[in-house]
Write a protein that holds these residues in place. Structure first.
Motif, short mmCIF file in Angstrom:
data_model
loop_
_atom_site.label_atom_id
_atom_site.label_comp_id
_atom_site.label_asym_id
_atom_site.label_seq_id
_atom_site.Cartn_x
_atom_site.Cartn_y
_atom_site.Cartn_z
N ALA A 297 0.81 -1.22 0.00
CA ALA A 297 0.00 0.00 0.00
C ALA A 297 0.84 1.27 0.00
O ALA A 297 0.52 2.25 -0.69
CB ALA A 297 -0.94 -0.01 1.20
N ASN A 298 1.93 1.32 0.78
CA ASN A 298 2.71 2.56 0.88
C ASN A 298 3.91 2.62 -0.06
O ASN A 298 4.74 3.52 0.04
CB ASN A 298 3.17 2.78 2.33
CG ASN A 298 4.13 1.70 2.80
OD1 ASN A 298 4.64 0.90 2.00
ND2 ASN A 298 4.37 1.66 4.11
N GLY A 299 4.02 1.62 -0.96
CA GLY A 299 5.09 1.67 -1.96
C GLY A 299 6.38 0.99 -1.56
O GLY A 299 7.34 0.94 -2.35
N GLU A 300 6.45 0.46 -0.33
CA GLU A 300 7.68 -0.21 0.11
C GLU A 300 7.99 -1.43 -0.75
O GLU A 300 9.15 -1.70 -1.07
CB GLU A 300 7.56 -0.63 1.58
CG GLU A 300 7.65 0.51 2.57
CD GLU A 300 7.54 0.01 4.01
OE1 GLU A 300 7.50 -1.23 4.20
OE2 GLU A 300 7.48 0.85 4.92
N MET A 301 6.95 -2.17 -1.11
CA MET A 301 7.16 -3.37 -1.91
C MET A 301 7.71 -3.03 -3.29
O MET A 301 8.67 -3.66 -3.77
CB MET A 301 5.85 -4.15 -2.05
CG MET A 301 5.96 -5.39 -2.92
SD MET A 301 7.07 -6.63 -2.24
CE MET A 301 6.01 -7.32 -0.97
N ALA A 302 7.12 -2.04 -3.95
CA ALA A 302 7.60 -1.65 -5.28
C ALA A 302 9.06 -1.21 -5.20
O ALA A 302 9.87 -1.55 -6.08
CB ALA A 302 6.73 -0.53 -5.84
N ASN A 303 9.40 -0.46 -4.16
CA ASN A 303 10.78 -0.01 -4.00
C ASN A 303 11.73 -1.19 -3.77
O ASN A 303 12.83 -1.24 -4.34
CB ASN A 303 10.87 0.97 -2.83
CG ASN A 303 12.27 1.52 -2.65
OD1 ASN A 303 12.82 2.15 -3.56
ND2 ASN A 303 12.86 1.27 -1.49
N TYR A 304 11.29 -2.15 -2.94
CA TYR A 304 12.11 -3.34 -2.67
C TYR A 304 12.34 -4.14 -3.96
O TYR A 304 13.47 -4.57 -4.24
CB TYR A 304 11.41 -4.22 -1.63
CG TYR A 304 12.06 -5.57 -1.41
CD1 TYR A 304 13.19 -5.68 -0.60
CD2 TYR A 304 11.55 -6.72 -2.00
CE1 TYR A 304 13.80 -6.92 -0.39
CE2 TYR A 304 12.15 -7.95 -1.80
CZ TYR A 304 13.27 -8.05 -1.00
OH TYR A 304 13.86 -9.27 -0.80
N LEU A 305 11.29 -4.33 -4.74
CA LEU A 305 11.41 -5.10 -5.98
C LEU A 305 12.33 -4.41 -6.98
O LEU A 305 13.12 -5.07 -7.68
CB LEU A 305 10.03 -5.32 -6.60
CG LEU A 305 9.07 -6.22 -5.81
CD1 LEU A 305 7.68 -6.22 -6.44
CD2 LEU A 305 9.59 -7.65 -5.69
N LYS A 306 12.26 -3.08 -7.05
CA LYS A 306 13.07 -2.35 -8.03
C LYS A 306 14.54 -2.25 -7.61
O LYS A 306 15.44 -2.34 -8.46
CB LYS A 306 12.50 -0.95 -8.24
CG LYS A 306 11.21 -0.92 -9.05
CD LYS A 306 10.73 0.51 -9.29
CE LYS A 306 9.46 0.53 -10.16
NZ LYS A 306 8.98 1.90 -10.41
N THR A 307 14.78 -2.08 -6.31
CA THR A 307 16.16 -1.84 -5.88
C THR A 307 16.91 -3.13 -5.52
O THR A 307 18.10 -3.25 -5.80
CB THR A 307 16.19 -0.90 -4.66
OG1 THR A 307 15.38 -1.49 -3.60
CG2 THR A 307 15.62 0.46 -5.01
N THR A 308 16.21 -4.10 -4.94
CA THR A 308 16.88 -5.32 -4.47
C THR A 308 16.74 -6.48 -5.45
O THR A 308 17.70 -7.21 -5.70
CB THR A 308 16.30 -5.76 -3.10
OG1 THR A 308 16.46 -4.68 -2.17
CG2 THR A 308 17.01 -7.00 -2.57
N VAL A 309 15.55 -6.65 -6.02
CA VAL A 309 15.27 -7.82 -6.84
C VAL A 309 15.61 -7.59 -8.31
O VAL A 309 16.25 -8.43 -8.95
CB VAL A 309 13.79 -8.24 -6.70
CG1 VAL A 309 13.49 -9.46 -7.57
CG2 VAL A 309 13.47 -8.55 -5.24
N ALA A 310 15.20 -6.46 -8.87
CA ALA A 310 15.35 -6.21 -10.31
C ALA A 310 16.79 -6.39 -10.82
O ALA A 310 17.00 -6.97 -11.88
CB ALA A 310 14.83 -4.82 -10.66
N PRO A 311 17.82 -5.92 -10.08
CA PRO A 311 19.19 -6.10 -10.58
C PRO A 311 19.62 -7.57 -10.69
O PRO A 311 20.61 -7.86 -11.39
CB PRO A 311 20.05 -5.37 -9.53
CG PRO A 311 19.12 -4.38 -8.91
CD PRO A 311 17.79 -5.06 -8.88
#
Length: 531
Positions: A297-311
């Motif tokens: 809801a607060n965008g933490e998940m999207a940030n985690y996926l983009k910064t930690t998982v995506a690379p």
């Protein structure tokens, strides 16, 4: 290099000898079981006036329209079981909380072993017209390197392979097929409790779609209401572990690096799974250790996926992964593990995820459920009258033993692989993880053996243990050569100790005797009651 090869080969010769002894034991126990089954079939006597013929030509007792079996839940296990028992001539009443198409992020990959069971049950056509994709193996990625692991399908018909698909579409097809049988009734309702009398389950209490309280009665009630079952505590002693959660995304209009293969990325902190679920969609499951995940809801998940998982995603899929995050349809699902620990209860039985769960990393859940249905079908087939609950309950204790080698092999492998594939600051665990990747990359028996176990094509517990410790021995060999320094010897000892600490607790939870020596348990040989 020659010395290294000799060291590795020596370790594997010992493992292969253990595997040979295990196969001999399995063949011996199978022959015993086959002889007993023949004996049971030859003793079956059916008088014409005591039965009538159902739509498929089978003989079953006249029940005056009453129900033989109640099935709670119409997911993969419940729908497949309803069709199977209905085809056997049983009067089946299925009660499912919601008969609309499910929307889940797991249960989307069926291993080849599960597909063979689907064929055995006559349900393989349920994969038609749902855009299911064929799967021929796995691609494994680690630190920029990758290896391809193919299913050993050479001995099977060309149609045999894994299948990946939308879970809801598959379930709806099975429900529709079960509903075509005149003796199978599907009803939408929520079962609230089991109805018991004198220590035996006589049926269920449920609320209809309109909220009306109803009772349904049958000699046998089979509970398959899934991982969130509210009835399992009456029929087993559940010890549910939640090691992680899956975060699910759908990547659209992209091509996987290895077509028709499942993809496993050994990422940090834990694995990422990718596989095609339709001709235009790729399912991505990101494992997040622990029970708490970043907030969507607060965008933490999207940030985690983009910064930690995506690379860590394969480069070919990076843009599609980012686009899926931006689209916002992010789902989460706790990953549950629960060994089968039944409390045999007259008149009732547990099946599917309500009974036994494992980490979904290896996609073995549907294979275990379909295998259990085949075992249960064969056990119930000679019994015409299900009304003697206590005798039937004692006889069905053999179900818990006969199912064990297949189920425990898949369960143990799932739990062990998940722990090995997770990143760890411990150097010994890092070495084990690297050894597993390198061992599978060797090809031949070193990849075919583990993949045959994972796919349900070789459900042999002893083979699993041999390969697991062969990986550990391989890892130790890499550490000790060319110079076994004291530090490396100590690290190798910790690696072996860590491997034991991973697999032995899982085996203990599954049951050593039932897993490796099922033929030594008296229930394995119990003949069906004489009606």
């Amino acid at each position: 290099m020659v010395v290294i090869d000799q060291y590795i080969i020596g370790g594997f010769i010992a493992s292969l000898l253990l595997l040979y002894w295990g196969i001999l034991g399995f063949v011996f126990s199978n022959n015993l079981r086959r002889n007993i089954t023949k004996k049971n079939k030859s003793s079956k006597v059916v008088r014409k006036e005591e039965c009538y013929t159902s739509t498929n030509g089978r003989c079953r007792p006249e029940v005056d329209g009453s129900t033989d079996i109640i099935i709670v839940g119409a997911g993969v296990a419940g729908a497949a079981l309803a069709y199977t028992l209905g085809k056997e001539g049983r009067q089946v009443h299925v009660i499912e909380r919601d008969l609309s198409e499910p929307d889940r992020i797991v249960g989307e990959l069926l291993q080849p072993g599960g597909y063979l069971k689907l064929i055995e049950l006559g349900l393989e056509d349920c994969l038609d017209a749902i855009d299911a994709q064929r799967v021929f193996g796995y691609a494994l990625f680690k630190d920029g390197k990758n290896t391809r692991l193919s299913y050993p399908l050479e001995k099977f018909h060309s149609d045999v392979s894994g299948r990946s698909f939308h879970n809801g579409r598959f379930i709806q097809r099975m429900r529709e097929k079960a509903a075509t049988l005149p003796n199978v009734r599907l009803e939408q309702g929520t079962v609230t409790s089991l109805v018991e009398e004198n220590g035996a389950v006589k049926g269920v209490q449920y609320k209809t779609k309109n909220g009306q309280e109803m009772m349904a009665y049958a000699p046998l009630t089979i509970v398959c209401d899934g991982c969130f079952s509210n009835l399992r505590r009456s029929l087993c002693t559940p010890k549910v572990d939640i090691p992680s959660c899956f975060v699910g995304l759908i990547l659209e209009n992209c091509d996987l690096p290895s077509a028709n293969h499942g993809h496993v990325v050994l990422a940090d902190p834990s694995p990422i799974l990718l596989y095609q679920i339709s001709s235009t969609e790729v399912r991505c499951l990101v494992d997040v250790p622990g029970q708490k995940v970043p907030s969507i809801a607060n965008g933490e998940m999207a940030n985690y996926l983009k910064t930690t998982v995506a690379p860590q995603i394969p480069p070919q899929l990076y843009d599609a992964f980012i686009a899926a995050i931006d689209k916002g349809n992010i789902r989460t699902m706790p990953n549950r593990s629960m060994p089968a620990n039944p409390q045999p209860t007259p008149g009732a039985l547990l099946l599917g995820d309500a009974f036994n769960m494992r980490h979904p990393l290896t996609g073995g859940g549907m294979t275990v459920a379909l295998s259990d249905i085949v075992v249960l079908r064969d056990l119930l087939r000679p019994i015409r009258d299900l009304n003697d609950a206590s005798i039937l309950c004692k006889y069905l204790e053999s179900f818990y033993t006969i199912r064990k080698p297949v189920a425990s092999t898949i369960n143990t492998l799932a739990g062990a692989l998940y722990k090995v594939f997770c990143a760890s600051p411990d150097q010994a665990r890092k070495e084990m993880r690297q050894a597993c990747f390198d061992y599978l990359s060797l090809g031949g028996i070193f990849s075919n053996g583990p993949v045959a176990l994972l796919s349900g094509l070789n459900p042999r517990p002893l083979s699993l243990v041999c390969h697991f410790f062969a990986v550990a021995v391989y890892g130790v060999g890499r550490l000790l050569l060319p110079f076994p320094s004291p530090r490396r010897v100590w690290l190798g000892a910790r690696l072996l100790s860590g491997a034991s600490g991973i697999i032995f607790p899982i085996i203990r939870a599954e049951g050593v005797r039932q897993m490796f020596f099922p033929a030594t348990i008296p229930a394995y040989y119990w003949a069906p009651p004489v009606n």
